[in-house]
Design an enzyme around this catalytic site. Sequence first.
Site, PDB file in Angstrom:
ATOM      1  N   GLU A 173      43.038  14.341  32.983  1.00 12.18           N
ATOM      2  CA  GLU A 173      42.237  13.324  32.304  1.00 12.18           C
ATOM      3  C   GLU A 173      41.361  13.838  31.152  1.00 12.18           C
ATOM      4  OE1 GLU A 173      40.263  11.074  35.432  1.00 12.18           O
ATOM      5  OE2 GLU A 173      42.144  10.092  35.931  1.00 12.18           O
ATOM      6  N   GLU A 288      48.370   9.278  38.946  1.00 11.08           N
ATOM      7  CA  GLU A 288      47.303   8.673  39.763  1.00 11.08           C
ATOM      8  C   GLU A 288      47.320   7.162  39.600  1.00 11.08           C
ATOM      9  OE1 GLU A 288      43.274  10.085  39.246  1.00 11.08           O
ATOM     10  OE2 GLU A 288      43.892  12.188  39.215  1.00 11.08           O
TER      11      GLU A 288
HETATM   12  C1  BGC Z   1      39.175  11.960  39.670  1.00 15.89           C
HETATM   13  C2  BGC Z   1      38.513  11.581  40.964  1.00 15.89           C
HETATM   14  C3  BGC Z   1      38.360  10.096  41.079  1.00 15.89           C
HETATM   15  C4  BGC Z   1      39.661   9.405  40.782  1.00 15.89           C
HETATM   16  C5  BGC Z   1      39.497   7.918  40.795  1.00 15.89           C
HETATM   17  C6  BGC Z   1      40.420  11.231  39.548  1.00 15.89           C
HETATM   18  O1  BGC Z   1      41.097  11.667  38.426  1.00 15.89           O
HETATM   19  O2  BGC Z   1      39.430  13.319  39.650  1.00 15.89           O
HETATM   20  O3  BGC Z   1      37.309  12.231  41.085  1.00 15.89           O
HETATM   21  O4  BGC Z   1      37.966   9.755  42.377  1.00 15.89           O
HETATM   22  O5  BGC Z   1      40.179   9.829  39.560  1.00 15.89           O
HETATM   23  O6  BGC Z   1      38.400   7.553  40.014  1.00 15.89           O
END
Ligand code: BGC
Length: 347
Positions: A173, A288
């Site tokens: 990210e 993710e």
């Molecule tokens: C972060 C986490 C977070 C998740 C959802 C991830 O990329 O590393 O810390 O909980 O995104 O927000």
Amino acid sequence: MRFLNLLFLVFFLPNCFADNPTKQSCASVTEFTCQVASELRRGINLGNMLEAPREGSWGVRIDNDILEVVSREFSNVRVPIRWSNHASIGVDAKIDEDFANRVDQVIDTLLASNIYVIINVHHYSQLFGDNLHAGEYRVSPEVVEERLLSLWRQIANRYKNRSDKLIFELLNEPHGKIDSDRWNKLHQNIIKIVRDSNPTRIIMVGPMEWNSPRGLSKLGNLSDKNLIIQIHNYDPFEFTHQGVSYLPIKLPIGISCCSDAQRKTISDAFDTAQQWSKKNGYPIYLGEFGVSRQADVGSRGRYIAIVRDEAEKRGFGWSYWELASSFGVFDAEKKIWNESLRRFLLD
Ligand code: BGC
């Protein structure tokens, strides 16, 4: 004639699909990379474990049961890792050997099950200009970016002889101080370093703006033929992030999912990614997506089913954020699944 038609349907059509297992766009990558993009399929993030400031400081840690469960159920596992906090503070960022041994153990156990394992550099907060997490240490500003290169030199060298199923994701990210100019130079420099020791290993690069598909149009300087592009999708954000404690403003809980408008925000993001992929010829992996445990379980299940379907119908492999913490689907102490969610991920 009828018989011939029937023969065509029975033998030829299924083979067409067998020869074309991926719907991904792969014009800019090798056949092998395209094949891997189609084999990643379903996965899970071992989140809040090795990317906490110290393993266990965010309440969950990796144990053998967890490794066994995830390698049995998933075809890919993403392992977020905070190398920057386990390395010397100088420019050479010498990685702490005990920590590296721990990572070796996790990686090697997962690879032994013949699944894909994605490791990254996660939560190097100072690089982005973010506030540091409790327990994260600060380094001198002149060495922040160079340390990332030093970390990758060591990581790449350490794992150069591991199976092709180990994939390197350069940085989770990119955002904040890592704007498009900086990121497009930086990812190119890291790729050069990784290629010194790993000439063909698959590398994942994600766009700016927290890996959002909206950042893809600014992702440039791609020339490597063994790249898969990683995106994240947390739309609709007010739903997925309700009640979480780490945002500047705590979003109210009680938001359900998924209305037509909410579904559209999900599919729009995938459309953006798919269009970019067709134009640029790099396959996509959804590293993710996920929803806070504070949302109602019915909505969580519907959300997971929709995102999974949107990813799979475009041929994108995916990985749910995350196994056993605040977005979790598994109870790490009792070693049981949240059964009403498990089926949406695994059936
Ligand atoms: C972060 C986490 C977070 C998740 C959802 C991830 O990329 O590393 O810390 O909980 O995104 O927000």
